[in-house]
Design a protein around this motif. Structure first.
Motif, mmCIF file in Angstrom:
data_model
loop_
_atom_site.group_PDB
_atom_site.id
_atom_site.type_symbol
_atom_site.label_atom_id
_atom_site.label_comp_id
_atom_site.label_asym_id
_atom_site.label_seq_id
_atom_site.Cartn_x
_atom_site.Cartn_y
_atom_site.Cartn_z
ATOM 1 N N SER A 169 0.816 -1.216 0.000
ATOM 2 C CA SER A 169 0.000 0.000 0.000
ATOM 3 C C SER A 169 0.848 1.264 0.000
ATOM 4 O O SER A 169 0.360 2.347 -0.330
ATOM 5 C CB SER A 169 -0.941 0.003 1.212
ATOM 6 N N LYS A 170 2.117 1.131 0.344
ATOM 7 C CA LYS A 170 3.026 2.287 0.381
ATOM 8 C C LYS A 170 3.689 2.539 -0.976
ATOM 9 O O LYS A 170 4.342 3.574 -1.161
ATOM 10 C CB LYS A 170 4.094 2.078 1.456
ATOM 11 N N ARG A 171 3.545 1.613 -1.906
ATOM 12 C CA ARG A 171 4.141 1.806 -3.227
ATOM 13 C C ARG A 171 3.187 2.523 -4.162
ATOM 14 O O ARG A 171 1.963 2.406 -4.053
ATOM 15 C CB ARG A 171 4.533 0.451 -3.837
ATOM 16 N N ASN A 172 3.733 3.249 -5.108
ATOM 17 C CA ASN A 172 2.946 3.956 -6.106
ATOM 18 C C ASN A 172 2.441 2.967 -7.160
ATOM 19 O O ASN A 172 3.213 2.190 -7.719
ATOM 20 C CB ASN A 172 3.820 5.034 -6.752
ATOM 21 N N GLY A 173 1.133 2.990 -7.426
ATOM 22 C CA GLY A 173 0.539 2.040 -8.356
ATOM 23 C C GLY A 173 1.091 2.139 -9.765
ATOM 24 O O GLY A 173 1.334 1.123 -10.426
ATOM 25 N N ALA A 174 1.305 3.361 -10.243
ATOM 26 C CA ALA A 174 1.835 3.547 -11.592
ATOM 27 C C ALA A 174 3.253 2.999 -11.706
ATOM 28 O O ALA A 174 3.630 2.419 -12.739
ATOM 29 C CB ALA A 174 1.811 5.030 -11.969
ATOM 30 N N GLU A 175 4.038 3.164 -10.663
ATOM 31 C CA GLU A 175 5.403 2.645 -10.683
ATOM 32 C C GLU A 175 5.407 1.119 -10.649
ATOM 33 O O GLU A 175 6.241 0.474 -11.301
ATOM 34 C CB GLU A 175 6.206 3.215 -9.516
ATOM 35 N N MET A 176 4.478 0.521 -9.899
ATOM 36 C CA MET A 176 4.405 -0.938 -9.882
ATOM 37 C C MET A 176 4.042 -1.479 -11.265
ATOM 38 O O MET A 176 4.584 -2.499 -11.706
ATOM 39 C CB MET A 176 3.410 -1.422 -8.831
ATOM 40 N N LEU A 177 3.137 -0.793 -11.956
ATOM 41 C CA LEU A 177 2.806 -1.212 -13.315
ATOM 42 C C LEU A 177 4.061 -1.190 -14.185
ATOM 43 O O LEU A 177 4.298 -2.115 -14.972
ATOM 44 C CB LEU A 177 1.725 -0.301 -13.907
ATOM 45 N N GLU A 178 4.880 -0.161 -14.042
ATOM 46 C CA GLU A 178 6.128 -0.089 -14.821
ATOM 47 C C GLU A 178 7.059 -1.257 -14.496
ATOM 48 O O GLU A 178 7.776 -1.749 -15.370
ATOM 49 C CB GLU A 178 6.845 1.236 -14.552
ATOM 50 N N ASP A 179 7.038 -1.716 -13.234
ATOM 51 C CA ASP A 179 7.875 -2.857 -12.854
ATOM 52 C C ASP A 179 7.476 -4.115 -13.635
ATOM 53 O O ASP A 179 8.339 -4.896 -14.060
ATOM 54 C CB ASP A 179 7.761 -3.136 -11.353
ATOM 55 N N PHE A 180 6.180 -4.311 -13.827
ATOM 56 C CA PHE A 180 5.720 -5.506 -14.546
ATOM 57 C C PHE A 180 5.886 -5.348 -16.056
ATOM 58 O O PHE A 180 6.142 -6.330 -16.759
ATOM 59 C CB PHE A 180 4.280 -5.826 -14.158
ATOM 60 N N ILE A 181 5.773 -4.121 -16.549
ATOM 61 C CA ILE A 181 6.071 -3.881 -17.965
ATOM 62 C C ILE A 181 7.552 -4.149 -18.231
ATOM 63 O O ILE A 181 7.918 -4.758 -19.249
ATOM 64 C CB ILE A 181 5.684 -2.440 -18.361
ATOM 65 N N ALA A 182 8.418 -3.743 -17.301
ATOM 66 C CA ALA A 182 9.851 -4.009 -17.442
ATOM 67 C C ALA A 182 10.131 -5.511 -17.379
ATOM 68 O O ALA A 182 11.041 -6.013 -18.061
ATOM 69 C CB ALA A 182 10.634 -3.271 -16.354
ATOM 70 N N ALA A 183 9.345 -6.237 -16.580
ATOM 71 C CA ALA A 183 9.490 -7.700 -16.517
ATOM 72 C C ALA A 183 9.161 -8.317 -17.868
ATOM 73 O O ALA A 183 9.828 -9.261 -18.323
ATOM 74 C CB ALA A 183 8.578 -8.272 -15.432
ATOM 75 N N PHE A 184 8.123 -7.794 -18.522
ATOM 76 C CA PHE A 184 7.766 -8.249 -19.865
ATOM 77 C C PHE A 184 8.937 -8.058 -20.826
ATOM 78 O O PHE A 184 9.292 -8.970 -21.582
ATOM 79 C CB PHE A 184 6.531 -7.479 -20.356
ATOM 80 N N GLU A 185 9.545 -6.892 -20.802
ATOM 81 C CA GLU A 185 10.665 -6.610 -21.699
ATOM 82 C C GLU A 185 11.855 -7.518 -21.395
ATOM 83 O O GLU A 185 12.522 -8.012 -22.311
ATOM 84 C CB GLU A 185 11.073 -5.138 -21.576
ATOM 85 N N TYR A 186 12.100 -7.751 -20.106
ATOM 86 C CA TYR A 186 13.205 -8.633 -19.710
ATOM 87 C C TYR A 186 12.970 -10.042 -20.248
ATOM 88 O O TYR A 186 13.866 -10.660 -20.841
ATOM 89 C CB TYR A 186 13.324 -8.661 -18.187
ATOM 90 N N LEU A 187 11.762 -10.562 -20.049
ATOM 91 C CA LEU A 187 11.479 -11.936 -20.447
ATOM 92 C C LEU A 187 11.441 -12.081 -21.962
ATOM 93 O O LEU A 187 11.915 -13.076 -22.516
ATOM 94 C CB LEU A 187 10.152 -12.386 -19.830
ATOM 95 N N LYS A 188 10.891 -11.093 -22.643
ATOM 96 C CA LYS A 188 10.793 -11.153 -24.109
ATOM 97 C C LYS A 188 12.165 -11.277 -24.754
ATOM 98 O O LYS A 188 12.320 -11.960 -25.784
ATOM 99 C CB LYS A 188 10.070 -9.910 -24.634
ATOM 100 N N SER A 189 13.171 -10.629 -24.180
ATOM 101 C CA SER A 189 14.517 -10.651 -24.752
ATOM 102 C C SER A 189 15.410 -11.733 -24.140
ATOM 103 O O SER A 189 16.591 -11.833 -24.484
ATOM 104 C CB SER A 189 15.177 -9.285 -24.572
ATOM 105 N N HIS A 190 14.852 -12.563 -23.240
ATOM 106 C CA HIS A 190 15.643 -13.622 -22.606
ATOM 107 C C HIS A 190 16.051 -14.663 -23.652
ATOM 108 O O HIS A 190 15.286 -14.995 -24.557
ATOM 109 C CB HIS A 190 14.817 -14.276 -21.502
ATOM 110 N N LYS A 191 17.248 -15.180 -23.519
ATOM 111 C CA LYS A 191 17.782 -16.118 -24.517
ATOM 112 C C LYS A 191 16.956 -17.393 -24.636
ATOM 113 O O LYS A 191 16.984 -18.074 -25.676
ATOM 114 C CB LYS A 191 19.230 -16.466 -24.175
ATOM 115 N N ASP A 192 16.212 -17.749 -23.607
ATOM 116 C CA ASP A 192 15.416 -18.980 -23.640
ATOM 117 C C ASP A 192 13.955 -18.737 -23.992
ATOM 118 O O ASP A 192 13.143 -19.670 -23.960
ATOM 119 C CB ASP A 192 15.497 -19.701 -22.290
#
Length: 295
Positions: A152-175
């Motif tokens: 509840s102390k984290r900013n919702g918009a920033e958390m969304l960016e964390d999961f969007i960044a996870a998408f980018e990380y996984l999409k470019s993963h070698k496997d």
């Protein structure tokens, strides 16, 4: 807990727990209101024990499962919380590139249930990443109550960016084969809808009882959606008719399932809201949907 049967608990108790789990009432109010239902052989202590998650006895795919390569990684989220920790899992025997699945936790961080779900996704033949949005605050603290307070102390918009960044990380993963979808529960379901709006190349989105996207943003959705709702979850379901109308009006690809006589959180097998039949059917549909769109 063994002395309490789920069928003996009034629906109002589950509704009360839902209010507490989503921070609409504090712990003191929850305890006070719950005490009303501590009658007969039910004590307040036994009711509390019954309602709280059991992470020791209800993990389906345990950490260290020999069928998986699974471990924690860190990735960068420059628009979000900085460096984010996540659990990355994939089948041991896979020799080809796999479709990717981001697994988004509820409103309490990367707890054992979500880690378990991510390992289940990997066993189904995918490379799965389950981020912990509590990483900037020290990570999931080991119990859901504190985790909920932390999130509840984290900013919702920033958390969304964390999961969007996870998408980018996984999409470019070698496997990874470059096709990445997302599945999420409660808070995570809302993130699934938001990611479908924000990421044109998202290959599939599967929200479980999550808040719907803003109606004006529906035209931006490119990913096929598979949505899961609980019939007793009136709070979340209130937004579904307008969302479905917008999806239809804009010609979006989606399928939706409403599971009768089950509560919000029915997929979470560590709590008494769990419904085995609905959870297993929903997960079977989820994997079939990912097989169709990520391979």
């Amino acid at each position: 807990m063994d002395q309490i049967r789920k069928e003996d608990i009034k629906q109002e108790v589950f509704d009360l727990y839902d209010d507490y789990a989503h921070s609409r009432i504090d712990r003191r109010s929850f305890m006070q209101q719950l005490s009303v239902y501590a009658v007969g052989g039910l004590t307040l202590t036994s009711l509390m024990s019954f309602l709280m998650p059991d992470y020791k006895g209800n993990i389906q795919v345990k950490a260290g499962d020999p069928r998986l390569n699974s471990g924690y990684i860190n990735y960068e989220s420059p628009k979000g919380g900085g460096t984010i920790k996540g659990l990355l899992s994939k089948p041991v025997r896979s020799k080809k590139k796999l479709g990717g699945i981001i697994v988004v936790h509820e409103n309490r961080g990367l707890n054992p249930y979500i880690e378990d779900v991510s390992r289940r996704a990997a066993l189904a033949g995918f490379i799965a990443l389950a981020p912990d949005a509590l990483t900037p605050l020290g990570g999931y603290p080991g119990n859901d109550d504190e985790g909920r307070n932390m999130q509840s102390k984290r900013n919702g918009a920033e958390m969304l960016e964390d999961f969007i960044a996870a998408f980018e990380y996984l999409k470019s993963h070698k496997d990874c084969n470059g096709k990445v979808g997302v599945v999420g529960f409660c808070f995570g379901g809302g993130i699934c809808n938001a990611m479908a709006v924000r990421i044109p190349s998202l290959a599939a989105s599967v929200p479980y009882y999550g808040g719907q996207a803003v109606i004006a943003d529906v035209p931006k959705i490119k990913a096929p959606l598979q949505l899961h709702y609980a019939s007793l979850d009136t709070r979340v379901n209130a937004g579904w008719p307008a969302y479905e109308a917008a999806l239809k009006e804009n010609g979006k690809e989606y399928e939706a399932f409403i599971y009768e006589n089950v509560n919000h959180g029915f997929h979470n097998d560590t709590t008494p809201r769990y419904d085995k039949a609905a959870a297993e059917l929903a997960w079977k549909r989820t994997i079939k949907f990912f097989n169709k769109n990520l391979k």
